[in-house]
Design a protein around this motif. Structure first.
Motif, PDB file in Angstrom:
ATOM      1  N   TYR A  28     -53.649  67.972 -14.539  1.00 39.12           N
ATOM      2  CA  TYR A  28     -53.957  66.546 -14.388  1.00 39.12           C
ATOM      3  C   TYR A  28     -54.762  66.312 -13.108  1.00 39.12           C
ATOM      4  N   ARG A  29     -54.340  66.908 -12.009  1.00 40.27           N
ATOM      5  CA  ARG A  29     -55.039  66.746 -10.738  1.00 40.27           C
ATOM      6  C   ARG A  29     -56.464  67.287 -10.843  1.00 40.27           C
ATOM      7  N   SER A  30     -56.622  68.430 -11.484  1.00 39.07           N
ATOM      8  CA  SER A  30     -57.945  69.027 -11.649  1.00 39.07           C
ATOM      9  C   SER A  30     -58.852  68.113 -12.463  1.00 39.07           C
ATOM     10  N   LYS A  31     -58.319  67.566 -13.541  1.00 34.62           N
ATOM     11  CA  LYS A  31     -59.102  66.667 -14.391  1.00 34.62           C
ATOM     12  C   LYS A  31     -59.502  65.409 -13.630  1.00 34.62           C
ATOM     13  N   GLN A  32     -58.572  64.826 -12.879  1.00 32.87           N
ATOM     14  CA  GLN A  32     -58.859  63.613 -12.113  1.00 32.87           C
ATOM     15  C   GLN A  32     -59.890  63.879 -11.022  1.00 32.87           C
ATOM     16  N   THR A  33     -59.801  65.037 -10.368  1.00 34.56           N
ATOM     17  CA  THR A  33     -60.752  65.391  -9.321  1.00 34.56           C
ATOM     18  C   THR A  33     -62.154  65.498  -9.892  1.00 34.56           C
ATOM     19  N   LYS A  34     -62.279  66.142 -11.061  1.00 37.77           N
ATOM     20  CA  LYS A  34     -63.587  66.273 -11.703  1.00 37.77           C
ATOM     21  C   LYS A  34     -64.134  64.910 -12.113  1.00 37.77           C
ATOM     22  N   MET A  35     -63.275  64.048 -12.654  1.00 41.55           N
ATOM     23  CA  MET A  35     -63.716  62.723 -13.081  1.00 41.55           C
ATOM     24  C   MET A  35     -64.157  61.886 -11.887  1.00 41.55           C
ATOM     25  N   ASN A  36     -63.405  61.956 -10.787  1.00 40.80           N
ATOM     26  CA  ASN A  36     -63.755  61.186  -9.591  1.00 40.80           C
ATOM     27  C   ASN A  36     -65.054  61.683  -8.978  1.00 40.80           C
ATOM     28  N   ALA A  37     -65.268  63.003  -8.987  1.00 39.45           N
ATOM     29  CA  ALA A  37     -66.499  63.559  -8.435  1.00 39.45           C
ATOM     30  C   ALA A  37     -67.694  63.133  -9.279  1.00 39.45           C
ATOM     31  N   ALA A  38     -67.526  63.134 -10.595  1.00 36.44           N
ATOM     32  CA  ALA A  38     -68.623  62.722 -11.472  1.00 36.44           C
ATOM     33  C   ALA A  38     -68.952  61.248 -11.276  1.00 36.44           C
ATOM     34  N   ALA A  39     -67.928  60.419 -11.118  1.00 36.34           N
ATOM     35  CA  ALA A  39     -68.150  58.987 -10.924  1.00 36.34           C
ATOM     36  C   ALA A  39     -68.809  58.715  -9.582  1.00 36.34           C
ATOM     37  N   ALA A  40     -68.439  59.480  -8.568  1.00 38.22           N
ATOM     38  CA  ALA A  40     -69.007  59.268  -7.241  1.00 38.22           C
ATOM     39  C   ALA A  40     -70.469  59.704  -7.177  1.00 38.22           C
ATOM     40  N   SER A  41     -70.826  60.730  -7.948  1.00 39.71           N
ATOM     41  CA  SER A  41     -72.194  61.221  -7.884  1.00 39.71           C
ATOM     42  C   SER A  41     -73.140  60.437  -8.787  1.00 39.71           C
ATOM     43  N   ALA A  42     -72.593  59.714  -9.742  1.00 40.45           N
ATOM     44  CA  ALA A  42     -73.445  58.930 -10.642  1.00 40.45           C
ATOM     45  C   ALA A  42     -73.949  57.700  -9.900  1.00 40.45           C
ATOM     46  N   SER A  43     -75.171  57.350 -10.157  1.00 41.98           N
ATOM     47  CA  SER A  43     -75.692  56.142  -9.512  1.00 41.98           C
ATOM     48  C   SER A  43     -75.579  54.984 -10.492  1.00 41.98           C
ATOM     49  N   TYR A  44     -74.874  53.992 -10.063  1.00 43.02           N
ATOM     50  CA  TYR A  44     -74.668  52.822 -10.901  1.00 43.02           C
ATOM     51  C   TYR A  44     -75.492  51.675 -10.346  1.00 43.02           C
ATOM     52  N   ALA A  45     -76.251  51.045 -11.212  1.00 42.25           N
ATOM     53  CA  ALA A  45     -77.034  49.876 -10.809  1.00 42.25           C
ATOM     54  C   ALA A  45     -76.284  48.631 -11.274  1.00 42.25           C
ATOM     55  N   LEU A  46     -76.188  47.667 -10.420  1.00 42.94           N
ATOM     56  CA  LEU A  46     -75.541  46.427 -10.806  1.00 42.94           C
ATOM     57  C   LEU A  46     -76.427  45.689 -11.784  1.00 42.94           C
ATOM     58  N   PRO A  47     -75.846  45.115 -12.814  1.00 45.35           N
ATOM     59  CA  PRO A  47     -76.670  44.379 -13.773  1.00 45.35           C
ATOM     60  C   PRO A  47     -77.297  43.159 -13.104  1.00 45.35           C
ATOM     61  N   GLN A  48     -78.537  42.924 -13.432  1.00 46.05           N
ATOM     62  CA  GLN A  48     -79.244  41.787 -12.871  1.00 46.05           C
ATOM     63  C   GLN A  48     -79.119  40.602 -13.821  1.00 46.05           C
ATOM     64  N   PRO A  49     -78.903  39.425 -13.294  1.00 46.51           N
ATOM     65  CA  PRO A  49     -78.802  38.256 -14.160  1.00 46.51           C
ATOM     66  C   PRO A  49     -80.139  37.991 -14.844  1.00 46.51           C
ATOM     67  N   SER A  50     -80.048  37.566 -16.079  1.00 41.61           N
ATOM     68  CA  SER A  50     -81.272  37.280 -16.809  1.00 41.61           C
ATOM     69  C   SER A  50     -81.057  36.055 -17.684  1.00 41.61           C
ATOM     70  N   GLY A  51     -82.144  35.527 -18.177  1.00 43.87           N
ATOM     71  CA  GLY A  51     -82.054  34.372 -19.055  1.00 43.87           C
ATOM     72  C   GLY A  51     -82.141  33.072 -18.285  1.00 43.87           C
ATOM     73  N   SER A  52     -82.233  31.992 -19.027  1.00 41.26           N
ATOM     74  CA  SER A  52     -82.416  30.684 -18.406  1.00 41.26           C
ATOM     75  C   SER A  52     -81.104  30.104 -17.880  1.00 41.26           C
TER      76      SER A  52
END
Length: 64
Positions: A28-52
């Protein structure tokens, strides 16, 4: 970890954890560590508001 969460018997904790989670605490710890590392290395862009419907709101005027 068993003693930290209130189990006096480490083997009983291991059995209970495996039954509840479906894997050993080490796996479980190994799986969580891998998931956290993947999430930290991914670049997430905040959604930009659109529409009127979206408008910038101005700050309230100082009425004092």
């Amino acid at each position: 970890m068993a003693y930290t969460v209130g189990y006096n018997d480490e083997k009983y904790f291991l059995r209970a954890f495996r039954k509840s989670v479906g894997m050993t605490p080490t796996a479980y710890r190994s799986k969580q560590t891998k998931m956290n590392a993947a999430a930290a290395s991914a670049s997430y862009a905040l959604p930009q508001p659109s529409g009127s419907r979206w408008r910038a709101r101005s700050m309230p005027r100082n009425l004092g």
